[in-house]
Design a protein around this motif. Structure first.
Motif, short mmCIF file in Angstrom:
data_model
loop_
_atom_site.label_atom_id
_atom_site.label_comp_id
_atom_site.label_asym_id
_atom_site.label_seq_id
_atom_site.Cartn_x
_atom_site.Cartn_y
_atom_site.Cartn_z
N LEU A 107 0.84 -1.20 0.00
CA LEU A 107 0.00 0.00 0.00
C LEU A 107 0.87 1.24 0.00
N LEU A 108 0.57 2.16 -0.91
CA LEU A 108 1.21 3.47 -0.90
C LEU A 108 0.40 4.38 0.02
N SER A 109 1.01 4.79 1.12
CA SER A 109 0.36 5.68 2.08
C SER A 109 1.15 6.99 2.13
N SER A 110 0.97 7.75 3.18
CA SER A 110 1.58 9.08 3.24
C SER A 110 2.01 9.42 4.66
N LEU A 111 3.08 10.19 4.75
CA LEU A 111 3.52 10.71 6.05
C LEU A 111 2.56 11.78 6.57
N ALA A 112 1.51 12.07 5.81
CA ALA A 112 0.47 12.98 6.29
C ALA A 112 -0.29 12.40 7.47
N VAL A 113 -0.03 11.15 7.83
CA VAL A 113 -0.66 10.58 9.04
C VAL A 113 -0.14 11.27 10.29
N PHE A 114 1.02 11.93 10.20
CA PHE A 114 1.64 12.55 11.38
C PHE A 114 1.35 14.05 11.44
N ARG A 115 1.40 14.57 12.66
CA ARG A 115 1.26 16.01 12.85
C ARG A 115 2.56 16.70 12.42
N ASP A 116 2.49 17.99 12.28
CA ASP A 116 3.67 18.78 11.91
C ASP A 116 4.56 18.97 13.14
N ARG A 117 5.86 18.86 12.94
CA ARG A 117 6.80 19.16 14.01
C ARG A 117 8.14 19.54 13.39
N THR A 118 8.98 20.21 14.14
CA THR A 118 10.26 20.70 13.61
C THR A 118 11.47 20.10 14.32
N ASP A 119 11.24 19.33 15.38
CA ASP A 119 12.37 18.89 16.19
C ASP A 119 13.01 17.60 15.68
N ALA A 120 12.31 16.80 14.90
CA ALA A 120 12.86 15.51 14.45
C ALA A 120 12.06 14.99 13.28
N LEU A 173 -4.88 6.00 8.25
CA LEU A 173 -4.59 5.06 9.33
C LEU A 173 -5.57 3.89 9.33
N THR A 174 -6.83 4.17 8.98
CA THR A 174 -7.82 3.09 8.89
C THR A 174 -7.42 2.09 7.80
N LEU A 175 -7.01 2.61 6.64
CA LEU A 175 -6.58 1.73 5.55
C LEU A 175 -5.32 0.96 5.93
N GLU A 176 -4.39 1.62 6.58
CA GLU A 176 -3.17 0.94 7.02
C GLU A 176 -3.50 -0.21 7.96
N ARG A 201 4.97 4.78 3.39
CA ARG A 201 4.50 6.15 3.61
C ARG A 201 5.49 7.11 2.94
N ILE A 202 5.00 7.95 2.07
CA ILE A 202 5.90 8.84 1.34
C ILE A 202 5.72 10.29 1.79
N GLY A 203 6.71 11.11 1.44
CA GLY A 203 6.69 12.52 1.79
C GLY A 203 5.81 13.33 0.86
N TRP A 263 8.22 -7.83 5.52
CA TRP A 263 6.91 -7.22 5.69
C TRP A 263 6.95 -6.13 6.75
N GLY A 264 6.13 -5.10 6.58
CA GLY A 264 6.10 -4.03 7.58
C GLY A 264 5.90 -2.67 6.94
N THR A 265 6.17 -1.63 7.73
CA THR A 265 5.94 -0.24 7.33
C THR A 265 7.27 0.47 7.13
N TYR A 266 7.35 1.28 6.08
CA TYR A 266 8.58 2.00 5.74
C TYR A 266 8.24 3.43 5.34
N HIS A 267 9.24 4.31 5.52
CA HIS A 267 9.09 5.71 5.15
C HIS A 267 10.06 6.06 4.04
N PHE A 268 9.58 6.91 3.12
CA PHE A 268 10.46 7.39 2.05
C PHE A 268 10.07 8.81 1.64
N ASN A 269 11.07 9.67 1.58
CA ASN A 269 10.88 10.98 0.95
C ASN A 269 12.20 11.45 0.35
N GLY A 270 12.10 12.46 -0.50
CA GLY A 270 13.29 13.00 -1.14
C GLY A 270 14.23 13.62 -0.13
N VAL A 271 15.51 13.58 -0.46
CA VAL A 271 16.54 14.12 0.44
C VAL A 271 16.51 15.65 0.41
#
Length: 278
Positions: A84-97, A116-119, A132-134, A192-200
């Motif tokens: 499944l192609l999902s999105s990092l939009a599941v998370f709130r905005d933050r600047t510390d990490a 999150l329901t689909l995940e 989850r992509i950026g 199997w599992g969950t992974y994150h990917f976005n451009g550098v």
């Protein structure tokens, strides 16, 4: 066509990532079949390769998510692994990490709840991968880059936010990552599992607009356009915070991908398609 180690059933083949994915699969002589998410086709898999349902809905076509359960049910009935192609939009905005796969500080938005329901539905499958992509862009649909380019072309002065940062993520890079994951998952049952990917490189909307203007300016006269920066000014309509790619890169041996190179590719493709009347 050569016999591949897997057979990709690409659901969402008419979306930007799906289009790049099917094109790359074809170029590599890998077995696949494309479907629209809205189709109601019953699939009986007969293939020498290991089948995968690869579900690639678009963040910019909200109706896509309503069609995913139909395909998940088929995967469950036939015991076929799901990507499944999902999105990092599941998370709130933050600047510390950067957000990691085991973080659970989710955004309180309808989009985040839907994703999150689909995940969770996908995780009910014993064999699954979630990517989850950026901040994805393609210049092929109504994404933030397309809207920004339209504004650059139509307005003499454009004021953009210079504080909040996101990681632009080219759709063709996402397709390449999905293929790398499929190739290895077809040979190993431990991925199997969950992974994150976005451009550098995380940037502000203002910095991305500067890069976009520089690329587009090679194909049309945009010398009169003036970019201005202001805190709280315009940015992506759908906000996607940056994620940590470490788990993906370490697990699959995927190298970091610079979004600026992808931007150059996609802008060139955009103008060539326009010249050809596509």
């Amino acid at each position: 066509m050569s016999v591949s180690s897997f057979h990709a059933l690409v659901v969402g083949a008419n979306r930007p990532v799906g289009q790049f994915l099917t094109r790359s699969l074809s170029d590599q002589d890998l077995t696949y079949k494309g479907f629209g998410l809205e189709q109601r086709e019953r699939v009986n898999v007969l293939s020498t390769g290991r089948p995968f349902f690869v579900l690639v809905p678009s963040l910019f076509h909200s109706d896509d998510y309503a069609h995913v359960p139909f395909w998940l049910e088929q995967a469950r009935e036939q015991d076929i692994p799901v990507v499944l192609l999902s999105s990092l939009a599941v998370f709130r905005d933050r600047t510390d990490a950067l957000w990691k796969e085991d973080d659970e500080d989710y955004a309180d938005s309808d989009l985040a709840h839907d994703l999150l329901t689909l995940e969770d539905m996908v995780r009910s499958h014993r064999r699954h991968m979630i990517l989850r992509i950026g901040q994805g862009f393609s210049l092929m649909s109504d994404d933030f880059a397309t809207r920004m380019l339209s504004s650059i072309r139509d307005e003499q002065t454009l004021t953009l936010d210079m504080q909040r940062r996101f990681c632009p993520t080219p759709a063709d890079d996402v397709a390449d990552v999905l293929i790398a994951m499929l190739k290895q998952a077809a040979c190993c049952d431990e991925l199997w599992g969950t992974y994150h990917f976005n451009g550098v490189e995380a940037v502000s909307a203002y910095a991305f607009a500067e890069a976009l203007l520089a690329e587009a300016g090679q194909y049309e006269n945009l010398a009169s356009v003036e970019l201005k920066s202001q805190e709280g000014a315009a940015g992506p309509a759908i906000w996607v915070p940056p994620g940590d790619n470490t788990h993906l890169f370490y697990t699959f041996g995927i190298k970091p991908k610079a979004w600026r190179k992808g931007l150059s590719r996609l802008v060139r493709r955009y103008y060539r398609a326009g010249d050809e009347g596509v």
